[in-house]
Design an enzyme around this catalytic site. Sequence first.
Site, PDB file in Angstrom:
ATOM      1  N   TYR A  36       0.814  -1.221   0.000  1.00  0.00           N
ATOM      2  CA  TYR A  36       0.000   0.000   0.000  1.00  0.00           C
ATOM      3  C   TYR A  36       0.847   1.270   0.000  1.00  0.00           C
ATOM      4  O   TYR A  36       0.296   2.368  -0.125  1.00  0.00           O
ATOM      5  CB  TYR A  36      -0.905   0.029   1.240  1.00  0.00           C
ATOM      6  CG  TYR A  36      -1.890  -1.105   1.301  1.00  0.00           C
ATOM      7  CD1 TYR A  36      -2.992  -1.150   0.456  1.00  0.00           C
ATOM      8  CD2 TYR A  36      -1.726  -2.149   2.220  1.00  0.00           C
ATOM      9  CE1 TYR A  36      -3.904  -2.191   0.514  1.00  0.00           C
ATOM     10  CE2 TYR A  36      -2.636  -3.188   2.288  1.00  0.00           C
ATOM     11  CZ  TYR A  36      -3.713  -3.201   1.431  1.00  0.00           C
ATOM     12  OH  TYR A  36      -4.612  -4.240   1.489  1.00  0.00           O
TER      13      TYR A  36
ATOM     14  N   HIS B 120      -4.155   6.610  -1.149  1.00  0.00           N
ATOM     15  CA  HIS B 120      -4.721   6.590   0.208  1.00  0.00           C
ATOM     16  C   HIS B 120      -3.636   6.766   1.277  1.00  0.00           C
ATOM     17  O   HIS B 120      -3.937   7.088   2.418  1.00  0.00           O
ATOM     18  CB  HIS B 120      -5.436   5.251   0.422  1.00  0.00           C
ATOM     19  CG  HIS B 120      -6.778   5.347   1.089  1.00  0.00           C
ATOM     20  ND1 HIS B 120      -7.516   6.500   1.177  1.00  0.00           N
ATOM     21  CD2 HIS B 120      -7.524   4.394   1.711  1.00  0.00           C
ATOM     22  CE1 HIS B 120      -8.654   6.256   1.817  1.00  0.00           C
ATOM     23  NE2 HIS B 120      -8.682   4.989   2.158  1.00  0.00           N
TER      24      HIS B 120
ATOM     25  N   TYR C 150      -5.456  -0.681   9.566  1.00  0.00           N
ATOM     26  CA  TYR C 150      -5.937  -0.197   8.278  1.00  0.00           C
ATOM     27  C   TYR C 150      -6.648   1.137   8.473  1.00  0.00           C
ATOM     28  O   TYR C 150      -7.113   1.477   9.555  1.00  0.00           O
ATOM     29  CB  TYR C 150      -6.845  -1.237   7.621  1.00  0.00           C
ATOM     30  CG  TYR C 150      -6.043  -2.390   7.081  1.00  0.00           C
ATOM     31  CD1 TYR C 150      -5.396  -2.286   5.854  1.00  0.00           C
ATOM     32  CD2 TYR C 150      -5.882  -3.559   7.818  1.00  0.00           C
ATOM     33  CE1 TYR C 150      -4.608  -3.323   5.377  1.00  0.00           C
ATOM     34  CE2 TYR C 150      -5.103  -4.600   7.351  1.00  0.00           C
ATOM     35  CZ  TYR C 150      -4.459  -4.478   6.121  1.00  0.00           C
ATOM     36  OH  TYR C 150      -3.690  -5.494   5.650  1.00  0.00           O
TER      37      TYR C 150
ATOM     38  N   ASN D   1      -9.506   2.355   7.875  1.00  0.00           N
ATOM     39  CA  ASN D   1     -10.859   2.411   8.432  1.00  0.00           C
ATOM     40  C   ASN D   1     -10.903   2.197   9.942  1.00  0.00           C
ATOM     41  O   ASN D   1     -11.941   2.403  10.561  1.00  0.00           O
ATOM     42  CB  ASN D   1     -11.769   1.389   7.748  1.00  0.00           C
ATOM     43  CG  ASN D   1     -11.910   1.673   6.263  1.00  0.00           C
ATOM     44  OD1 ASN D   1     -11.441   2.686   5.759  1.00  0.00           O
ATOM     45  ND2 ASN D   1     -12.577   0.779   5.568  1.00  0.00           N
TER      46      ASN D   1
ATOM     47  N   ASP E 122      -5.584  11.963   2.607  1.00  0.00           N
ATOM     48  CA  ASP E 122      -5.948  12.147   1.205  1.00  0.00           C
ATOM     49  C   ASP E 122      -7.358  12.716   1.114  1.00  0.00           C
ATOM     50  O   ASP E 122      -8.186  12.463   1.985  1.00  0.00           O
ATOM     51  CB  ASP E 122      -5.863  10.815   0.460  1.00  0.00           C
ATOM     52  CG  ASP E 122      -6.794   9.756   1.044  1.00  0.00           C
ATOM     53  OD1 ASP E 122      -6.730   9.494   2.263  1.00  0.00           O
ATOM     54  OD2 ASP E 122      -7.606   9.199   0.282  1.00  0.00           O
TER      55      ASP E 122
ATOM     56  N   ASN F  65     -13.439   7.281   5.662  1.00  0.00           N
ATOM     57  CA  ASN F  65     -13.599   6.319   6.758  1.00  0.00           C
ATOM     58  C   ASN F  65     -12.542   6.451   7.850  1.00  0.00           C
ATOM     59  O   ASN F  65     -12.814   6.155   9.013  1.00  0.00           O
ATOM     60  CB  ASN F  65     -13.634   4.891   6.209  1.00  0.00           C
ATOM     61  CG  ASN F  65     -14.905   4.626   5.434  1.00  0.00           C
ATOM     62  OD1 ASN F  65     -15.962   5.158   5.765  1.00  0.00           O
ATOM     63  ND2 ASN F  65     -14.815   3.817   4.386  1.00  0.00           N
TER      64      ASN F  65
END
Length: 194
Positions: free
Chosen positions: A18, A23, A70, A72, A97, A118
């Site tokens: 990632y 993100h 993560y 969220n 972001d 989120n």
Amino acid sequence: MPDNTWLVVGLGNPGAQYAGNRHNVGQMVLDELASRIGATFKTHKTPSRVAEGFVRPGGPKLVLAKPNTYMNTSGGPVSALLKFYSLGTDRLLVVHDELDIPFDTIRLKAGGGHGGHNGLRDIQKATGSPDFTRVRVGIGRPPGRQDPADYVLKDFAGAERQSLPMLLSDAADAVEAVVEQGLVAAQQKFHAPS
């Protein structure tokens, strides 16, 4: 903790797969800040990696944090960090972001809703407050009918990658401006038409 300590959280997802995603731009900005203050991210007692240092000698202290969860589920680590450092949300600055801002644009705000983000939603839920400062790093809207959820989990495109170092530097400048000069002065600088 010194009175002039700020918890600066860069939102993103953990793991090398990632690292270059849109993100994760919040965590990329924290890498720039850590480089500037000569700090290295280390494992912390909370579920985060943390780097600490001063903007300048005698200046504000920055606690730079990348949650190990993560996006969220960023709220738990952020809440734990605030407790650990005995800070209120008035000393929390979240770098994230923002789809609704064009790529290569920085916007600053305090409080407000989560706008469907989120990570922000979970931080508001875990801290019980929307009243924290945000450095919003524009990533723009996805092209055509691409799902925004897919778009944010893709790496920056070729042309974007060329401009990315400047965007990260501008966002790091914005964080420093907020902690040194206050939100209004920083907004006047970064929201001025170019």
